[in-house]
Design a protein around this motif. Structure first.
Motif, PDB file in Angstrom:
ATOM      1  N   ILE A  77       0.855  -1.183   0.000  1.00  0.00           N
ATOM      2  CA  ILE A  77       0.000   0.000   0.000  1.00  0.00           C
ATOM      3  C   ILE A  77       0.896   1.239   0.000  1.00  0.00           C
ATOM      4  CG2 ILE A  77      -2.005  -1.054   1.126  1.00  0.00           C
ATOM      5  CD1 ILE A  77      -1.014   0.072   3.775  1.00  0.00           C
ATOM      6  N   GLY A  78       0.349   2.363  -0.462  1.00  0.00           N
ATOM      7  CA  GLY A  78       1.111   3.603  -0.464  1.00  0.00           C
ATOM      8  C   GLY A  78       0.198   4.802  -0.480  1.00  0.00           C
ATOM      9  N   ALA A  79       0.622   5.872   0.183  1.00  0.00           N
ATOM     10  CA  ALA A  79      -0.175   7.095   0.220  1.00  0.00           C
ATOM     11  C   ALA A  79      -0.332   7.659  -1.189  1.00  0.00           C
ATOM     12  CB  ALA A  79       0.484   8.120   1.134  1.00  0.00           C
ATOM     13  N   GLY A  80      -1.494   8.227  -1.464  1.00  0.00           N
ATOM     14  CA  GLY A  80      -1.781   8.763  -2.783  1.00  0.00           C
ATOM     15  C   GLY A  80      -1.843  10.267  -2.805  1.00  0.00           C
ATOM     16  N   CYS A 120      -2.772  10.372  -7.135  1.00  0.00           N
ATOM     17  CA  CYS A 120      -1.665  11.261  -6.763  1.00  0.00           C
ATOM     18  C   CYS A 120      -2.119  12.649  -6.336  1.00  0.00           C
ATOM     19  CB  CYS A 120      -0.680  11.408  -7.924  1.00  0.00           C
ATOM     20  SG  CYS A 120       0.515  10.062  -8.053  1.00  0.00           S
ATOM     21  N   ALA A 121      -3.380  12.995  -6.555  1.00  0.00           N
ATOM     22  CA  ALA A 121      -3.829  14.352  -6.230  1.00  0.00           C
ATOM     23  C   ALA A 121      -5.340  14.366  -6.053  1.00  0.00           C
ATOM     24  CB  ALA A 121      -3.423  15.343  -7.320  1.00  0.00           C
ATOM     25  N   ALA A 122      -5.824  15.351  -5.293  1.00  0.00           N
ATOM     26  CA  ALA A 122      -7.263  15.523  -5.110  1.00  0.00           C
ATOM     27  C   ALA A 122      -7.577  17.001  -4.947  1.00  0.00           C
ATOM     28  CB  ALA A 122      -7.760  14.737  -3.900  1.00  0.00           C
ATOM     29  N   LEU A 123      -8.453  17.515  -5.780  1.00  0.00           N
ATOM     30  CA  LEU A 123      -9.014  18.852  -5.596  1.00  0.00           C
ATOM     31  C   LEU A 123     -10.335  18.685  -4.864  1.00  0.00           C
ATOM     32  CD1 LEU A 123      -8.383  20.345  -9.157  1.00  0.00           C
ATOM     33  CD2 LEU A 123      -7.027  20.725  -7.084  1.00  0.00           C
ATOM     34  N   VAL A 137     -10.462  13.314  -7.794  1.00  0.00           N
ATOM     35  CA  VAL A 137      -9.210  12.604  -7.562  1.00  0.00           C
ATOM     36  C   VAL A 137      -8.542  12.311  -8.897  1.00  0.00           C
ATOM     37  CG1 VAL A 137      -8.132  10.538  -6.606  1.00  0.00           C
ATOM     38  CG2 VAL A 137     -10.081  11.580  -5.428  1.00  0.00           C
ATOM     39  N   TYR A 138      -7.268  12.716  -8.999  1.00  0.00           N
ATOM     40  CA  TYR A 138      -6.478  12.505 -10.212  1.00  0.00           C
ATOM     41  C   TYR A 138      -5.621  11.260 -10.034  1.00  0.00           C
ATOM     42  CZ  TYR A 138      -7.942  17.168 -11.574  1.00  0.00           C
ATOM     43  OH  TYR A 138      -8.706  18.264 -11.914  1.00  0.00           O
ATOM     44  N   TYR A 139      -5.583  10.444 -11.074  1.00  0.00           N
ATOM     45  CA  TYR A 139      -4.851   9.190 -10.939  1.00  0.00           C
ATOM     46  C   TYR A 139      -4.164   8.811 -12.252  1.00  0.00           C
ATOM     47  CZ  TYR A 139      -8.970   7.037 -13.217  1.00  0.00           C
ATOM     48  OH  TYR A 139      -9.983   6.710 -14.088  1.00  0.00           O
ATOM     49  N   VAL A 165      -9.429  11.158 -14.074  1.00  0.00           N
ATOM     50  CA  VAL A 165      -9.979  11.818 -12.891  1.00  0.00           C
ATOM     51  C   VAL A 165     -11.294  11.143 -12.533  1.00  0.00           C
ATOM     52  CG1 VAL A 165     -11.168  13.627 -14.221  1.00  0.00           C
ATOM     53  CG2 VAL A 165     -10.556  14.066 -11.843  1.00  0.00           C
ATOM     54  N   ALA A 166     -11.552  11.033 -11.234  1.00  0.00           N
ATOM     55  CA  ALA A 166     -12.795  10.461 -10.728  1.00  0.00           C
ATOM     56  C   ALA A 166     -13.392  11.407  -9.702  1.00  0.00           C
ATOM     57  CB  ALA A 166     -12.553   9.090 -10.110  1.00  0.00           C
ATOM     58  N   PHE A 167     -14.709  11.376  -9.562  1.00  0.00           N
ATOM     59  CA  PHE A 167     -15.420  12.308  -8.696  1.00  0.00           C
ATOM     60  C   PHE A 167     -16.139  11.569  -7.566  1.00  0.00           C
ATOM     61  CE2 PHE A 167     -15.639  14.049 -13.065  1.00  0.00           C
ATOM     62  CZ  PHE A 167     -14.823  15.149 -12.894  1.00  0.00           C
ATOM     63  N   GLY A 168     -16.435  12.319  -6.508  1.00  0.00           N
ATOM     64  CA  GLY A 168     -17.210  11.766  -5.413  1.00  0.00           C
ATOM     65  C   GLY A 168     -17.632  12.846  -4.442  1.00  0.00           C
TER      66      GLY A 168
END
Length: 327
Positions: free
Chosen positions: A214-217, A286-289, A299-301, A310-313
């Motif tokens: 696992i790793g921090a995103g 790797c990133a989230a606005l 969330v950018y991946y 990018v995915a939304f939630g």
């Protein structure tokens, strides 16, 4: 953050907690002339738009990081030349490669962390001082944070108990078949210590998608329920590693304490651009606005180590899901 974050409503009939942007991938592998692939990149609000630091592997498959800019955080213009570092709290700027950057704003400047090549992978740090430069082009490199081997260095967006805090994953010099998330603290962004284990991989029978490493995103998001961390988890299948995305809630004052952690994944490789590419079957956040007020997150991946999606939630729904489906 005054900017409107990119957003698309949940598609009709979708019951997932997070959903993909219908126009993914937002960044293609050949979006600058030299690139073989552009992925695992980070974006932040900047000025009246957005800026980012992008992993661009060239056609010799040399890994480096490039700055880029956007008005809407969807359509990007990426510089054709990589970032050139200047001396910050060190004159030691050695780097055999740079990849998988993250960016966060802390107090008065933007900080970049990345996997830096120095006798193997370690965590590089640089800053863009907002008081003196407003172009997101002049970066000052600091001492490497840790000994090799280490990856996935992710800074918290504010000091915790008066100290900078960073998540990382101690690793080895190869395509690591293991890895847990640790936290470390620093008084000055030069000397790091107080290393503590945050989360370990899970037993296969409990949550197989995160049983290998696992790793921090993305940079953690501060909520009333704790630090919301999007992270990647890996399973070693008969077809190789498969990277998916989950979420965890960490204690606000002691982030080495896990409040909740998703047993099911939030997003896993499923679309063609995630299952097919230079490294198939990868979703790597790797990133989230985000906007707490609007209850939105984007969330950018990196997808298949080739392109950016990018995915939304809804933040409240993700927090509820994390608490309700926790290991």
């Amino acid at each position: 953050m005054s900017q409107k974050i990119p957003w698309q409503e949940r598609p009709a009939g979708c019951t997932d907690v997070m959903w993909r942007y219908s126009e993914n991938p937002i960044i293609g592998r050949y979006d600058i002339p030299t690139s073989n692939s552009i992925f695992n990149s980070a974006v932040v609000p900047f000025g009246d738009g957005y800026a980012g630091v992008f992993r661009c592997d060239n056609k010799a498959v040399q890994m480096n990081i490039f700055a880029g800019f956007s008005k809407d955080a969807i359509h990007w213009e990426i510089n054709h030349e990589p970032i050139v570092m200047k001396g910050g709290n060190t004159d030691f700027l050695h780097s055999e490669y740079k990849y998988d950057p993250r960016v966060t704003f802390i107090e008065d400047r933007y900080w970049v962390t990345w996997c830096n090549g120095y006798c193997g992978p370690t965590i590089g740090i640089a800053y863009n001082d907002d008081h003196y430069t407003f172009d997101f082009k002049e970066f000052f490199q600091c001492e490497n944070a840790f000994l090799p081997f280490n990856r996935n260095g992710v800074l918290f967006p504010e000091k915790i108990n008066g100290k900078y805090a960073m998540l990382s994953r101690p690793s080895d010099n190869g395509h690591t078949p293991f890895g847990d998330i640790f936290i470390s603290y620093s008084p000055d962004m030069k000397y790091w210590g107080e290393h503590r284990c945050v989360m370990k991989v899970t037993p296969f029978i409990d949550s197989a998608w995160q049983c290998t490493k696992i790793g921090a995103g993305a940079v953690p998001i501060k909520t009333k329920d704790g630090w919301l961390l999007f992270y990647h988890g890996v399973i070693n299948t008969c077809n190789g590693f498969r990277y998916s995305m989950g979420a965890a809630l960490l204690d606000l004052n002691n982030p080495s304490k896990v409040i909740a952690r998703t047993q099911p994944y939030l997003l896993a490789p499923a679309t063609l651009y995630e299952t097919t590419g230079d490294v198939p079957n990868v979703v790597f956040p790797c990133a989230a606005l985000h906007s707490i007020e609007e209850d939105k997150v984007a969330v950018y991946y990196g997808a298949a180590d080739t392109v950016v999606g990018v995915a939304f939630g809804r933040i409240s729904e993700i927090v509820k899901f994390t608490k309700g489906n926790s290991l």
